[in-house]
Design a protein around this motif. Structure first.
Motif, PDB file in Angstrom:
ATOM      1  N   UNK A  42       0.822  -1.209   0.000  1.00 57.63           N
ATOM      2  CA  UNK A  42       0.000   0.000   0.000  1.00 57.63           C
ATOM      3  C   UNK A  42       0.856   1.260   0.000  1.00 57.63           C
ATOM      4  N   UNK A  43       1.972   1.230   0.735  1.00 61.18           N
ATOM      5  CA  UNK A  43       2.844   2.409   0.798  1.00 61.18           C
ATOM      6  C   UNK A  43       3.423   2.735  -0.575  1.00 61.18           C
ATOM      7  N   UNK A  44       3.742   1.701  -1.343  1.00 65.08           N
ATOM      8  CA  UNK A  44       4.277   1.914  -2.691  1.00 65.08           C
ATOM      9  C   UNK A  44       3.200   2.499  -3.593  1.00 65.08           C
ATOM     10  N   UNK A  45       1.971   1.993  -3.464  1.00 70.07           N
ATOM     11  CA  UNK A  45       0.867   2.519  -4.268  1.00 70.07           C
ATOM     12  C   UNK A  45       0.649   3.998  -3.963  1.00 70.07           C
ATOM     13  N   UNK A  46       0.626   4.342  -2.676  1.00 68.37           N
ATOM     14  CA  UNK A  46       0.421   5.751  -2.303  1.00 68.37           C
ATOM     15  C   UNK A  46       1.543   6.629  -2.849  1.00 68.37           C
ATOM     16  N   UNK A  47       2.768   6.130  -2.776  1.00 65.28           N
ATOM     17  CA  UNK A  47       3.903   6.903  -3.287  1.00 65.28           C
ATOM     18  C   UNK A  47       3.811   7.069  -4.797  1.00 65.28           C
ATOM     19  N   UNK A  48       3.446   5.992  -5.501  1.00 64.90           N
ATOM     20  CA  UNK A  48       3.307   6.072  -6.960  1.00 64.90           C
ATOM     21  C   UNK A  48       2.267   7.117  -7.351  1.00 64.90           C
ATOM     22  N   UNK A  49       1.106   7.039  -6.723  1.00 67.07           N
ATOM     23  CA  UNK A  49       0.003   7.923  -7.108  1.00 67.07           C
ATOM     24  C   UNK A  49       0.250   9.367  -6.686  1.00 67.07           C
ATOM     25  N   UNK A  50       1.044   9.561  -5.632  1.00 67.40           N
ATOM     26  CA  UNK A  50       1.329  10.927  -5.181  1.00 67.40           C
ATOM     27  C   UNK A  50       2.186  11.689  -6.186  1.00 67.40           C
ATOM     28  N   UNK A  51       2.819  10.967  -7.111  1.00 68.60           N
ATOM     29  CA  UNK A  51       3.613  11.631  -8.155  1.00 68.60           C
ATOM     30  C   UNK A  51       2.744  12.526  -9.033  1.00 68.60           C
ATOM     31  N   UNK A  52       1.435  12.264  -9.033  1.00 73.09           N
ATOM     32  CA  UNK A  52       0.536  12.958  -9.955  1.00 73.09           C
ATOM     33  C   UNK A  52      -0.427  13.898  -9.234  1.00 73.09           C
ATOM     34  N   UNK A  53      -0.112  14.226  -7.983  1.00 73.09           N
ATOM     35  CA  UNK A  53      -0.946  15.159  -7.247  1.00 73.09           C
ATOM     36  C   UNK A  53      -1.842  14.454  -6.242  1.00 73.09           C
ATOM     37  N   UNK A  54      -2.801  15.201  -5.726  1.00 70.06           N
ATOM     38  CA  UNK A  54      -3.729  14.667  -4.726  1.00 70.06           C
ATOM     39  C   UNK A  54      -4.851  13.907  -5.429  1.00 70.06           C
ATOM     40  N   UNK A  55      -4.697  12.597  -5.528  1.00 71.25           N
ATOM     41  CA  UNK A  55      -5.701  11.781  -6.209  1.00 71.25           C
ATOM     42  C   UNK A  55      -6.646  11.087  -5.230  1.00 71.25           C
ATOM     43  N   UNK A  56      -6.351  11.187  -3.942  1.00 71.52           N
ATOM     44  CA  UNK A  56      -7.203  10.568  -2.934  1.00 71.52           C
ATOM     45  C   UNK A  56      -7.270  11.426  -1.691  1.00 71.52           C
ATOM     46  N   UNK A  57      -8.061  10.974  -0.705  1.00 77.60           N
ATOM     47  CA  UNK A  57      -8.218  11.703   0.550  1.00 77.60           C
ATOM     48  C   UNK A  57      -7.813  10.811   1.708  1.00 77.60           C
ATOM     49  N   UNK A  58      -6.985  11.366   2.589  1.00 75.28           N
ATOM     50  CA  UNK A  58      -6.536  10.614   3.760  1.00 75.28           C
ATOM     51  C   UNK A  58      -7.737  10.189   4.604  1.00 75.28           C
TER      52      UNK A  58
END
Length: 214
Positions: A42-58
């Motif tokens: 999950x940490x890798x997924x969050x890091x990957x997606x964070x490359x493109x901005x805020x795509x989700x909400x904590x």
């Protein structure tokens, strides 16, 4: 924006997982749930997606439809991309057939071979051309992607020719390392090497390698 290579390798997997969730009507997915589906931490997924901005909400997760569309834009799945296949042997022919069925937005513009008359499996809309026409064809069509399915002894020369013609990405099935300049991406698909790695990974934890005769 330059996407890290490791992230780029995982994006198609995220896209497939999200497409399946979207079809099932899943509205929101957490990174942990996506992790279970994709088999990636999950940490890798969050890091990957964070490359493109805020795509989700904590604390909430990702809107599946929004994330699916975002990843689709990143992968440019709506953009028709032409590729060339170099090598019209059985592997090259299998690739033509595969792309015709499952290629999505990728289209085989042509197959190139040293003996084009012997290539029989190409569909009617895919021309089979001699290697002498490779550079001009790639340059004229501004093609950036190539599948290299030739013998090892030919691969390096043909890869250099592809790069000079403007190719920026090569899927290499030849069992040889290609020497390409910075800015050109190569993904090696050495079946024999992959099988060796797979067989090695099956060894038990008590396996020992005998060194120096011991």
């Amino acid at each position: 924006m330059k996407i890290p290579r490791s992230t780029a390798k995982r994006l198609p997997l995220y896209y497939r997982c999200l497409a399946e969730m979207r079809e099932r009507g899943v509205a929101v997915v957490s990174s942990q749930a996506l992790s279970s589906k994709a088999g990636i931490e999950a940490a890798i997924i969050r890091k990957d997606l964070s490359c493109f901005g805020e795509l989700g909400k904590r604390g909430v997760g990702y809107n599946v439809d929004f994330l699916y569309r975002a990843v689709a834009r990143i992968l440019k799945v709506e953009e028709r991309r032409e590729i060339v296949i170099v090598g019209g042997g059985k592997l090259g022919q299998a690739w033509v057939e595969y792309m015709a069925r499952y290629g999505g937005n990728f289209h085989v513009a042509a197959v190139f071979d040293g003996c084009p008359a012997e290539v029989q499996a190409a569909p009617a809309d895919v021309p089979v051309l001699p290697l002498e026409e490779l550079s001009g064809f790639v340059r004229d069509r501004k093609i950036e992607l190539a599948v290299l399915a030739t013998r090892a002894e030919e691969a390096r020369v043909l890869a250099a020719e592809l790069v000079r013609a403007g190719i920026r990405g090569i899927l290499n099935f030849a069992p040889v390392a290609l020497d390409v300049p910075d800015g050109v991406q190569v993904i090696d698909c050495d079946f024999s090497g992959k099988l060796q790695s797979l067989a090695c990974s099956l060894g038990g934890s008590n396996d020992r390698v005998a060194l120096n005769g011991r």
